[in-house]
Design an enzyme around this catalytic site. Structure first.
Site, mmCIF file in Angstrom:
data_model
loop_
_atom_site.group_PDB
_atom_site.id
_atom_site.type_symbol
_atom_site.label_atom_id
_atom_site.label_comp_id
_atom_site.label_asym_id
_atom_site.label_seq_id
_atom_site.Cartn_x
_atom_site.Cartn_y
_atom_site.Cartn_z
ATOM 1 N N ASN A 67 0.792 -1.244 0.000
ATOM 2 C CA ASN A 67 0.000 0.000 0.000
ATOM 3 C C ASN A 67 0.819 1.286 0.000
ATOM 4 O O ASN A 67 0.385 2.283 -0.555
ATOM 5 C CB ASN A 67 -1.037 -0.015 1.132
ATOM 6 C CG ASN A 67 -0.421 -0.042 2.501
ATOM 7 O OD1 ASN A 67 0.744 -0.390 2.665
ATOM 8 N ND2 ASN A 67 -1.201 0.325 3.493
ATOM 9 N N GLU A 105 4.427 -4.324 12.112
ATOM 10 C CA GLU A 105 3.518 -3.189 11.896
ATOM 11 C C GLU A 105 2.308 -3.749 11.166
ATOM 12 O O GLU A 105 2.376 -4.006 9.963
ATOM 13 C CB GLU A 105 4.188 -2.126 11.004
ATOM 14 C CG GLU A 105 5.519 -1.629 11.506
ATOM 15 C CD GLU A 105 5.386 -0.718 12.698
ATOM 16 O OE1 GLU A 105 4.373 -0.001 12.780
ATOM 17 O OE2 GLU A 105 6.261 -0.753 13.563
ATOM 18 N N CYS A 157 -3.112 1.591 6.755
ATOM 19 C CA CYS A 157 -3.300 0.968 8.068
ATOM 20 C C CYS A 157 -3.909 1.929 9.074
ATOM 21 O O CYS A 157 -4.589 1.510 9.997
ATOM 22 C CB CYS A 157 -1.976 0.443 8.591
ATOM 23 S SG CYS A 157 -0.720 1.738 8.724
HETATM 24 P P1 NAD Z 1 0.089 -9.167 3.621
HETATM 25 O O1 NAD Z 1 0.272 -9.585 5.026
HETATM 26 O O2 NAD Z 1 -0.807 -9.951 2.754
HETATM 27 O O3 NAD Z 1 1.512 -9.178 2.858
HETATM 28 C C1 NAD Z 1 2.600 -8.393 3.306
HETATM 29 C C2 NAD Z 1 3.890 -9.039 2.874
HETATM 30 O O4 NAD Z 1 4.048 -10.290 3.539
HETATM 31 C C3 NAD Z 1 4.015 -9.323 1.390
HETATM 32 O O5 NAD Z 1 5.314 -9.005 0.962
HETATM 33 C C4 NAD Z 1 3.780 -10.828 1.321
HETATM 34 O O6 NAD Z 1 4.411 -11.447 0.224
HETATM 35 C C5 NAD Z 1 4.439 -11.274 2.617
HETATM 36 N N1 NAD Z 1 3.995 -12.585 3.117
HETATM 37 C C6 NAD Z 1 2.785 -13.188 2.964
HETATM 38 N N2 NAD Z 1 2.772 -14.397 3.578
HETATM 39 C C7 NAD Z 1 4.005 -14.541 4.152
HETATM 40 C C8 NAD Z 1 4.610 -15.557 4.928
HETATM 41 N N3 NAD Z 1 3.962 -16.690 5.248
HETATM 42 N N4 NAD Z 1 5.876 -15.381 5.346
HETATM 43 C C9 NAD Z 1 6.548 -14.251 5.055
HETATM 44 N N5 NAD Z 1 6.044 -13.254 4.296
HETATM 45 C C10 NAD Z 1 4.778 -13.392 3.865
HETATM 46 O O7 NAD Z 1 -0.314 -7.640 3.690
HETATM 47 P P2 NAD Z 1 -0.703 -6.664 2.480
HETATM 48 O O8 NAD Z 1 -2.023 -7.095 1.922
HETATM 49 O O9 NAD Z 1 0.452 -6.526 1.556
HETATM 50 O O10 NAD Z 1 -0.873 -5.268 3.254
HETATM 51 C C11 NAD Z 1 -2.067 -4.851 3.819
HETATM 52 C C12 NAD Z 1 -2.017 -4.973 5.334
HETATM 53 O O11 NAD Z 1 -0.868 -4.281 5.827
HETATM 54 C C13 NAD Z 1 -3.209 -4.326 6.031
HETATM 55 O O12 NAD Z 1 -3.657 -5.144 7.060
HETATM 56 C C14 NAD Z 1 -2.614 -3.034 6.594
HETATM 57 O O13 NAD Z 1 -3.299 -2.534 7.701
HETATM 58 C C15 NAD Z 1 -1.227 -3.453 6.920
HETATM 59 N N6 NAD Z 1 -0.317 -2.301 6.986
HETATM 60 C C16 NAD Z 1 0.147 -1.902 8.206
HETATM 61 C C17 NAD Z 1 0.983 -0.793 8.312
HETATM 62 C C18 NAD Z 1 1.515 -0.345 9.645
HETATM 63 O O14 NAD Z 1 2.426 0.491 9.659
HETATM 64 N N7 NAD Z 1 0.997 -0.830 10.762
HETATM 65 C C19 NAD Z 1 1.344 -0.102 7.165
HETATM 66 C C20 NAD Z 1 0.863 -0.541 5.929
HETATM 67 C C21 NAD Z 1 0.030 -1.654 5.858
#
Ligand code: NAD
Length: 478
Positions: free
Chosen positions: A150, A248, A282
């Site tokens: 995002n 995060e 987020c």
């Molecule tokens: P996601 O968890 O689907 O994926 C994030 C990353 O994790 C990707 O690079 C993905 O390939 C990787 N991943 C997936 N499965 C994995 C595994 N088993 N092992 C290791 N890596 C793995 O999240 P998304 O859809 O990319 O992002 C959206 C989410 O992120 C929302 O929930 C949002 O709130 C959160 N977010 C939080 C913050 C914060 O600062 N707190 C900031 C931005 C987004």
């Protein structure tokens, strides 16, 4: 079409037997490029390169590390419009916000570089005569940074800049949805004097590449931004090696509007905090608790703003408030969420369906009033342009409902009464509270979730020190 290659040990390397991931524009469905779906061998090579590079990088005076970081930020600024266009194409971000993301990224790298002359340890007085106790802050070693889609470009800097200035080296895995900007970042790094192996990039899917990286025995910290479900998996995987994690995760930010609030300001700030990046942030305002005395007046203002939202393909039109959602699954999820909210008693004020645009994963900006406590729409992260409103009987009920969630990232309150604002601040179980303004954090703050929104945090001094560990030295100098 470009086939990108992983950046390992200062070189772009063709992966043997690489599987490829096609990257699509979510507004047009055009395939933009392919990136490797890296295997374990590529992850091993990247981690080994980072490990080899780390001792010399740590020995370099911090001010020299800062100079190299500034070479990167200068390259980002040189390419600022081209990089923004890439983010628009692969993530669906509006042109304005994509430019903010790129410029903020360059500023963030500079901000972290400024810490070079400010990193401090401590000297403590000892219980023994003739002895001093030193607390040294040392780098952790090799960091793995796993990124969401995002704010894909900014998140590289949020992981890389504090890691590098404190003497760590890093391996980054971008999201498979938005990896192109990261490979373009690697191209810029390759034009700087950053020593080989200090920054490495491997593309791939989460279950394979991400998992190989986060469970790797030779990683000292996994810093992850993404969903709660993935964060949980990463922590479980890291536990096998007792690797530190910095997580995060998601949020369900409440916005509390009291009867004395400036309703025009509240409506605009909540609206801005909901439609930014098509609701996919987020810290987006995910639910509103409004005093029942001003419910009608607030809903009317929010409806007006929602109805006036300009959305479409951000690659074609410069001045939009919203682009598409990231993919079909994200759009289809909203369809179900809104249907179930209405079935649970919410009233549809505006929006409520897939947008009438031929191509792209668009969903109408949607306002739901009369939502109920405990319903899905008021408790689960929506991550789209859908805003549910619930009326409450004053501040105490608002605080109770705001806290009745597993998440604890961002919160906000709108009131002209400082005492009410601080009563809320003292009671809200969230890492961040915005008072009378939209939800958007500063780089010198501390972005950290409580409860299931994460462990540790990012930004500012406290975020920087997450990339260090303390080494205690007892010196008997007689
Ligand atoms: P996601 O968890 O689907 O994926 C994030 C990353 O994790 C990707 O690079 C993905 O390939 C990787 N991943 C997936 N499965 C994995 C595994 N088993 N092992 C290791 N890596 C793995 O999240 P998304 O859809 O990319 O992002 C959206 C989410 O992120 C929302 O929930 C949002 O709130 C959160 N977010 C939080 C913050 C914060 O600062 N707190 C900031 C931005 C987004």
């Amino acid at each position: 079409m470009t086939d990108y290659q992983n950046y390992i040990d200062g070189r772009f390397v063709a992966a043997d037997h690489a599987q490829w991931i096609e990257v699509e524009n979510p507004a047009t469905h055009e395939v933009l490029a392919r990136v490797p779906d890296s295997d374990t061998a590529s992850v091993d090579a990247a981690v080994a390169a980072a490990r080899r590079a780390q001792p010399a990088w740590e020995k370099l005076p911090a001010i020299q590390r800062a100079g190299l970081l500034r070479q990167i930020s200068a390259k980002v600024r040189e390419q600022r419009t081209r990089l923004a266009a890439i983010i628009v194409a692969e993530q669906g971000k509006t042109q304005g916000l994509a430019q903010v993301e790129v410029d903020f990224t360059a500023d963030y790298i500079d901000y972290m570089a400024e810490w070079a002359r400010r990193l401090e340890g401590e000297v403590l007085s000892s219980d023994r005569a003739g002895e001093s106790i030193f607390l040294l802050r040392k780098p952790l070693g090799v960091v793995a940074g796993i990124l969401p889609w995002n704010f894909p470009f900014f998140l590289i800097a949020r992981k890389l800049a504090p890691a590098l200035i404190t003497g760590n080296t890093i391996v980054i895995k971008p999201s498979e949805e938005t990896p192109i900007n990261a490979y373009e970042f690697a191209r810029l790094v390759a034009e700087t004097e950053l020593p080989a192996g200090v920054f490495n990039l491997v593309g791939g899917r989460g279950a394979t590449t991400g998992s190989a990286l986060s469970t790797h025995r030779d990683i000292d910290l996994v810093t992850f931004t993404g969903s709660v479900a993935t964060g949980t998996r990463i922590m479980q995987g890291a536990a096998a090696n007792l690797t530190r994690v910095n997580l995060e995760l998601g949020g369900k930010a409440p916005a509390i509007v009291l009867a004395d609030a400036d309703l025009d300001l509240a409506a605009k700030a909540i609206y801005d905090s909901r439609v930014i990046n098509t609701g996919q942030v987020c810290n987006c305002a995910e639910r509103v608790y409004v005093d029942k005395k001003v419910e009608g007046a607030l809903v009317e203002r929010l409806a007006k703003l929602m109805k006036a939202t300009r959305y479409g393909d951000p690659g074609q039109t410069p001045d939009l408030e919203m682009g598409p959602l990231i993919n079909r699954a994200a759009r289809d999820k909203l369809v179900g969420v809104v249907e179930r909210a209405i079935a649970a008693g919410a009233q549809l004020v505006t929006g409520g369906k897939v947008a009438d645009i031929e191509q792209g994963w668009h969903y109408e900006p949607t306002l739901l009033a009369g939502c109920r406590s405990g319903s899905e729409i008021m408790t689960k992260e929506t991550f789209g342009p859908v805003l549910p409103v619930q009326a409450v009987d004053g501040l105490d009920e608002a605080i109770e409902l705001a806290n009745a969630t597993d998440y604890g990232l961002t919160s906000s309150i709108y009131t002209r009464d400082l005492a009410s604002a601080f009563r809320a601040v003292n009671a809200l179980k969230f890492g961040e509270t915005y008072i009378n303004r939209e939800n958007f954090e500063a780089m010198q703050g501390f972005h950290a979730g409580r409860k299931k929104s994460g462990i540790g945090g990012a930004d500012g001094k406290h975020g920087l020190y997450e990339f260090t560990e303390t080494h205690v030295v007892y010196l008997n100098h007689g």
